[in-house]
Design a protein around this motif. Structure first.
Motif, PDB file in Angstrom:
ATOM      1  N   ARG A   1       2.870  -2.479  -4.919  1.00 37.16           N
ATOM      2  CA  ARG A   1       1.470  -1.797  -5.418  1.00 37.16           C
ATOM      3  C   ARG A   1       0.851  -0.790  -4.776  1.00 37.16           C
ATOM      4  O   ARG A   1       1.312  -0.926  -3.585  1.00 37.16           O
TER       5      ARG A   1
ATOM      6  N   ARG B   1      -2.899  11.983   7.049  1.00 37.44           N
ATOM      7  CA  ARG B   1      -3.319  12.087   8.507  1.00 37.44           C
ATOM      8  C   ARG B   1      -3.793  10.643   9.084  1.00 37.44           C
ATOM      9  O   ARG B   1      -3.288  10.410  10.071  1.00 37.44           O
ATOM     10  N   PHE B   2      -4.400   9.804   8.360  1.00 36.73           N
ATOM     11  CA  PHE B   2      -4.666   8.562   8.888  1.00 36.73           C
ATOM     12  C   PHE B   2      -3.407   7.877   9.359  1.00 36.73           C
ATOM     13  O   PHE B   2      -3.327   7.356  10.490  1.00 36.73           O
ATOM     14  N   PHE B   3      -2.271   7.815   8.383  1.00 37.44           N
ATOM     15  CA  PHE B   3      -1.211   7.111   8.543  1.00 37.44           C
ATOM     16  C   PHE B   3      -0.486   7.623   9.885  1.00 37.44           C
ATOM     17  O   PHE B   3       0.257   7.030  10.399  1.00 37.44           O
TER      18      PHE B   3
ATOM     19  N   ASP C   1     -10.196   6.092  -2.127  1.00 38.98           N
ATOM     20  CA  ASP C   1     -11.362   6.969  -1.869  1.00 38.98           C
ATOM     21  C   ASP C   1     -11.247   7.878  -0.847  1.00 38.98           C
ATOM     22  O   ASP C   1     -12.034   8.804  -0.555  1.00 38.98           O
ATOM     23  N   LEU C   2      -9.844   7.939  -0.265  1.00 41.32           N
ATOM     24  CA  LEU C   2      -9.558   8.983   0.760  1.00 41.32           C
ATOM     25  C   LEU C   2      -8.792   9.896   0.105  1.00 41.32           C
ATOM     26  O   LEU C   2      -8.061   9.832  -0.971  1.00 41.32           O
TER      27      LEU C   2
ATOM     28  N   GLU D   1      -6.164  13.174   3.792  1.00 39.45           N
ATOM     29  CA  GLU D   1      -6.739  12.131   4.968  1.00 39.45           C
ATOM     30  C   GLU D   1      -6.051  11.097   4.898  1.00 39.45           C
ATOM     31  O   GLU D   1      -5.834  10.482   5.801  1.00 39.45           O
TER      32      GLU D   1
ATOM     33  N   SER E   1      -0.911   1.174  -2.271  1.00 37.97           N
ATOM     34  CA  SER E   1      -1.488   0.509  -1.165  1.00 37.97           C
ATOM     35  C   SER E   1      -2.246   1.651  -0.276  1.00 37.97           C
ATOM     36  O   SER E   1      -2.514   1.309   0.735  1.00 37.97           O
ATOM     37  N   LEU E   2      -2.610   2.835  -0.781  1.00 35.48           N
ATOM     38  CA  LEU E   2      -3.349   3.723   0.115  1.00 35.48           C
ATOM     39  C   LEU E   2      -4.881   3.545  -0.209  1.00 35.48           C
ATOM     40  O   LEU E   2      -5.121   3.324  -1.137  1.00 35.48           O
ATOM     41  N   TYR E   3      -5.339   4.204   0.544  1.00 30.02           N
ATOM     42  CA  TYR E   3      -6.787   4.239   0.087  1.00 30.02           C
ATOM     43  C   TYR E   3      -7.343   5.289  -0.994  1.00 30.02           C
ATOM     44  O   TYR E   3      -7.082   6.496  -0.719  1.00 30.02           O
TER      45      TYR E   3
END
Lengths: 308, 372
Positions: A88, A102-104, A94-95, A99, A90-92
Motif C-alpha cells: 500500500r 528528504r524526510f526519508f 500531504d508532503l 519533502e 505509504s508515503l506522506y
C-alpha cells in the motif's frame, strides 16, 4: 558476519490464528545483485514473507537472515540497510515529492545529494513534480517516488511488495526496467507480484501458493520443464469451450489465455480428433493451432498439480 | 537526537500545511474563551417574577418595591388573584411567583408574624434554587426593616440578634468569568493534548505510513518524542494565547506566578499527551481513537470541578476525581491565578501529576509496538 547470500530463508512458518497457515516451511535464498521474483495469487503468503524479512512480523518457526543478519536478533541492523516498499502506498500524501524524499533520507542519516546517483534515473521523471503533494501523483508516479524513498539510503537489499499492482502497463514496464538497472548496482531485489508475465523479467522466480513454494528456478528453466503438448484453441463460444475442454478425456488442463484457450494434453493427439470432439459439441468457428509454452502455462501446470 | 528533530520538522510541516488546522489552533482559544466564558455563567439574572398582591397595603407595596429594585428580578406580571400567576408559570412567561395573602399587613402588625408564599418553576434546578435564595434574601431584608419601623414594643426595636455577612475572598465581586476562564483554558489545553496527539499517531496507522516508518532505524522513543513534542509546544502556545485573552478581555487577575502555571502545565501536558498516546496504541482508526478519547474526556471535564463543585459530589464520585488530571489543573489554575498560591501550596498537585505522567507514559511506550 555477512554470508554470501543477501537473503537466506530456512523453513519459515507463520500462522494467523488457528486456521490460516500463511507460510509453511518456506526455504530459499537470494544472491547479491539478484532480482528474485515471488509470484503467486492474492493470499498466497507473499506479503507475510516480505513483512517477516522487513522485521515487521515475527515468524512462528524457522530462520531468516538479511545480509547475514538474523531477522529476530539483528532487526535494528537490518532496518538501516534495507529498502522496503509496502504493497500500500505509504508515503506522506500531504508532503511534496521532495519533502518525502528528504524526510526519508534524513531519518536514515543521509541526504538526497549523497545518494542521488542511485536514484537519478528514476528521479529525473519526478523532478517536474517536485513541489507536488505525493497524494496528487498518478499511480505510476507514486510507485516511482516510493522506490526513490526506499533507495535513498543506499540499501543492500530491496524488498518490494507488489510494486506494480494497480499501475498502468507502460509504467509497469518502466518500473521493471528500473529494477534491471538497480541490479547492476549490486542491490539484491526481492519483488512479489501477482502478474505471471512479470516472472520472465526476474533472474529467478519462486511460485508461491497457499504458503508453500512450489518451484524455484530461472524463468527459462521453468518454461522448458513444461513438457506436455500444448494447443491454442478458439471457437465462437469461449465460455462453453473451456467447460467442454476440461471434460475432454485426453486433455490435462485448459486455461483461458488471451483470446485463446490453452489446452495441455496428457499425450500427443491429432488436432483433428479435438476438432471432431468440439464439432460434436456444436461449436462453430473452431480454430486449433500448436502453442509455444510460456511461463504462465508452466505456473498453471504447477498450481494444478498442487491442487490435485 | 537529530532524528527527533527531523520528525518534529516533518510534523510541523504537516500541521501547518493543513488548511483547517492552523487557523483553528490559533482561533480556538479566542473563540472558546469568549463564547464559553460568557455562556457558562452561573449567576442567574432576569428571573421573571409575577406578584399576586391580595393585600394591597402599604406593607405589600413596600415589599414589591424591594423586588423591583433588585436587578436579578424582572417583574413581568402583577395581579390580585392566583389564576393569572398559575397561567404565566404554565406558559413559561414567569419563573417564579410571590403570593402576598390578604391581611398581610394586619397580621404583621397585630401578630408580629405573617406568611408569604413563593412558587418556583423548578425545571431548571440551578435557576430555581438561586431564584428561591434571592427571593428569600429580599424577604428577610424586608422583614428586618419592617420590624424596626413598625414594632410597637421597644424590645423588638432592637436589631435582630444574628446577622450573617459575606465577604468573597480572592474574587471579591463573585465574578463568574474570573472563576470560569482559568478552567476553560484547561479544557482548551487538554483538547489539544489528547485529541491531536493521539489522532496523529493513529492517522499514520490508518493511512499506512507507519509501515514505512517502522522499517527505518527510527527508535521507538525517538518516534514518540517526535510525535508528542510538537503538540506539547502547540498546547503551551495555546495556553499563552488564552491567558492573554483572559487578561485583555476578562481582566483575570494574575495574582500568582506565571512560571508556576506554565511549569505545572508542562507536566500536566505530559499526562494528557501520554493518555492520547495510550489511546493511539490500542486503536486502529481515527474514528476509534476519537470515540475512546471522547469517552474519557467527557468524564474528565464533567468531573473536573469546573461546572459543579467537587465538594458537592457523592463520596464515590469524589474518589474518582482524585484520578482526574483535569481536576488538578483546574484547581491549580484557580489557586495560582486567583489566590496566588506558591509552589509549596500546590506541591501535592505537582507530585500527583509527576507520578501520573510517569505512569501513563511508561504504559503507553510499553504498549507501543513496531513489530507484531
Amino acid at each position: 558476519m555477512p554470508t554470501s547470500q543477501a537473503i537466506q530463508v530456512d523453513n519459515l512458518s507463520k500462522r494467523y490464528g488457528k486456521d490460516v497457515q500463511a507460510l509453511a516451511q518456506v526455504s530459499f535464498e537470494v544472491g547479491r545483485g539478484e532480482l528474485f521474483g515471488l509470484i503467486g495469487p492474492d493470499g498466497a503468503g507473499k506479503t507475510t514473507l516480505i513483512r517477516i524479512l522487513a522485521t515487521l512480523l515475527l515468524a512462528d518457526e524457522g530462520q531468516a537472515t538479511v545480509n547475514g543478519w538474523e531477522v529476530r536478533k539483528n532487526y535494528r541492523k537490518i532496518r538501516s540497510h534495507i529498502g522496503y516498499m509496502p504493497g500500500r502506498f505509504s508515503l506522506y500524501q500531504d508532503l511534496s515529492v521532495e519533502e518525502n524524499l528528504r524526510f526519508f533520507a534524513t531519518i536514515f542519516g543521509s541526504t538526497i545529494e549523497e545518494n542521488y546517483e542511485l536514484i537519478r534515473d528514476i528521479y529525473v521523471q519526478l523532478e517536474p513534480f517536485r513541489e507536488r503533494k505525493a497524494g496528487k501523483l498518478s499511480g505510476g508516479m507514486k510507485q516511482k517516488l516510493a522506490l526513490c524513498c526506499a533507495l535513498i539510503h543506499k540499501p543492500v537489499v530491496l524488498l518490494l511488495d507488489e510494486p506494480t499492482t494497480g499501475v498502468d502497463p507502460v509504467s509497469r514496464q518502466e518500473f521493471w526496467e528500473m529494477l534491471q538497472r538497480l541490479k547492476e548496482k549490486d542491490i539484491a531485489i526481492l519483488v512479489s507480484t501477482p502478474y505471471m508475465d512479470e516472472a520472465s523479467l526476474c533472474d529467478r522466480v519462486a511460485l508461491i501458493q497457499k504458503g508453500r513454494l512450489l518451484s524455484i528456478d530461472q524463468p527459462g528453466k521453468i518454461v522448458s520443464a513444461f513438457d506436455k503438448p500444448l494447443l491454442a484453441i478458439r471457437t465462437n463460444d469461449m465460455y462453453r469451450l473451456i467447460h467442454d475442454l476440461r471434460a475432454f478425456e485426453p486433455g490435462h488442463s485448459a486455461f483461458p489465455f488471451g483470446e485463446y484457450v490453452h489446452l495441455s494434453l496428457r499425450q500427443p493427439i491429432w488436432p483433428e480428433a479435438i476438432h471432431a470432439y468440439l464439432a460434436g459439441k456444436e461449436h462453430t468457428g473452431i480454430e486449433i493451432k500448436p502453442a509455444q509454452a510460456t511461463i504462465e502455462d508452466a505456473f498453471m501446470e504447477l498450481m494444478t498439480r498442487e491442487v490435485m | 537526537m537529530r532524528t527527533v528533530l527531523f520528525i518534529i520538522r516533518k510534523e510541523f510541516l504537516q500541521i501547518f500545511r493543513h488548511k483547517v488546522m492552523l487557523p483553528l489552533i490559533f482561533l480556538m482559544p479566542v473563540i472558546q474563551l469568549v463564547i464559553l466564558a460568557h455562556a457558562a455563567d452561573f449567576e442567574v439574572k432576569n428571573i421573571n417574577l409575577h406578584i399576586v398582591d391580595q393585600d394591597r397595603s402599604q406593607a405589600s407595596v413596600q415589599l414589591i418595591g424591594k423586588f423591583r429594585a433588585c436587578r436579578n428580578f424582572n417583574l413581568v406580571g402583577y395581579s390580585f388573584t392566583n389564576q393569572p400567576a398559575f397561567d404565566e408559570i404554565q406558559s413559561g412567561d414567569a419563573d417564579l411567583f410571590l403570593e402576598i395573602p390578604p391581611n398581610f399587613q394586619r397580621d404583621l402588625i397585630r401578630h408580629n408574624a405573617a406568611s408569604l408564599q413563593i412558587s418556583v418553576n423548578a425545571i431548571n434546578g440551578v435557576q430555581a434554587g438561586l431564584a428561591n435564595a434571592y427571593a428569600s434574601a429580599i424577604i428577610q431584608d424586608f422583614n428586618r426593616q419592617i420590624r424596626t419601623e413598625w414594632a410597637r414594643s421597644p424590645a423588638l426595636k432592637a436589631p435582630a440578634g444574628l446577622s450573617v455577612t459575606y465577604s468573597n475572598w480572592f474574587n471579591p465581586d463573585m465574578n463568574y468569568q474570573t472563576f470560569m476562564v482559568p478552567g476553560i483554558l484547561v479544557l482548551l489545553v487538554t483538547l489539544i493534548g489528547m485529541f491531536l496527539s493521539g489522532m496523529n499517531i493513529v492517522k499514520e496507522k490508518e493511512i499506512g505510513t507507519i509501515e514505512q516508518i517502522n522499517v527505518t532505524p527510527i527508535r521507538k522513543y525517538q518516534f514518540i518524542i517526535g510525535k508528542l513534542l510538537p503538540f506539547w509546544i502547540i498546547a503551551l502556545v495555546e495556553l499563552s494565547i488564552g491567558l492573554v485573552v483572559g487578561w485583555l478581555i476578562f481582566d483575570i487577575p494574575f495574582v500568582g506566578s506565571l512560571w508556576l502555571i506554565f511549569g505545572f502545565a508542562a507536566i500536566y501536558l505530559l499526562v494528557v499527551l501520554g493518555l492520547g498516546l495510550l489511546v493511539s496504541t490500542i486503536t486502529e482508526t481515527q474514528q476509534q481513537a476519537m470515540f475512546v478519547s471522547w469517552f474519557f474526556l467527557i468524564i474528565f471535564i464533567l468531573m473536573s470541578g469546573l461546572f459543579t463543585p467537587i465538594e458537592s459530589m457523592p463520596a464515590w464520585a469524589q474518589a474518582i476525581t482524585r484520578f482526574n488530571p483535569v481536576a488538578y489543573f483546574v484547581d491549580v489554575m484557580r489557586l495560582v491565578l486567583l489566590k496566588g498560591s506558591n509552589l509549596m501550596d500546590i506541591r501535592l498537585h505537582v507530585a500527583v501529576m509527576l507520578t501520573a505522567a510517569l505512569l501513563v507514559n511508561t504504559l503507553a511506550v510499553v504498549n507501543y509496538r513496531k513489530t507484531n
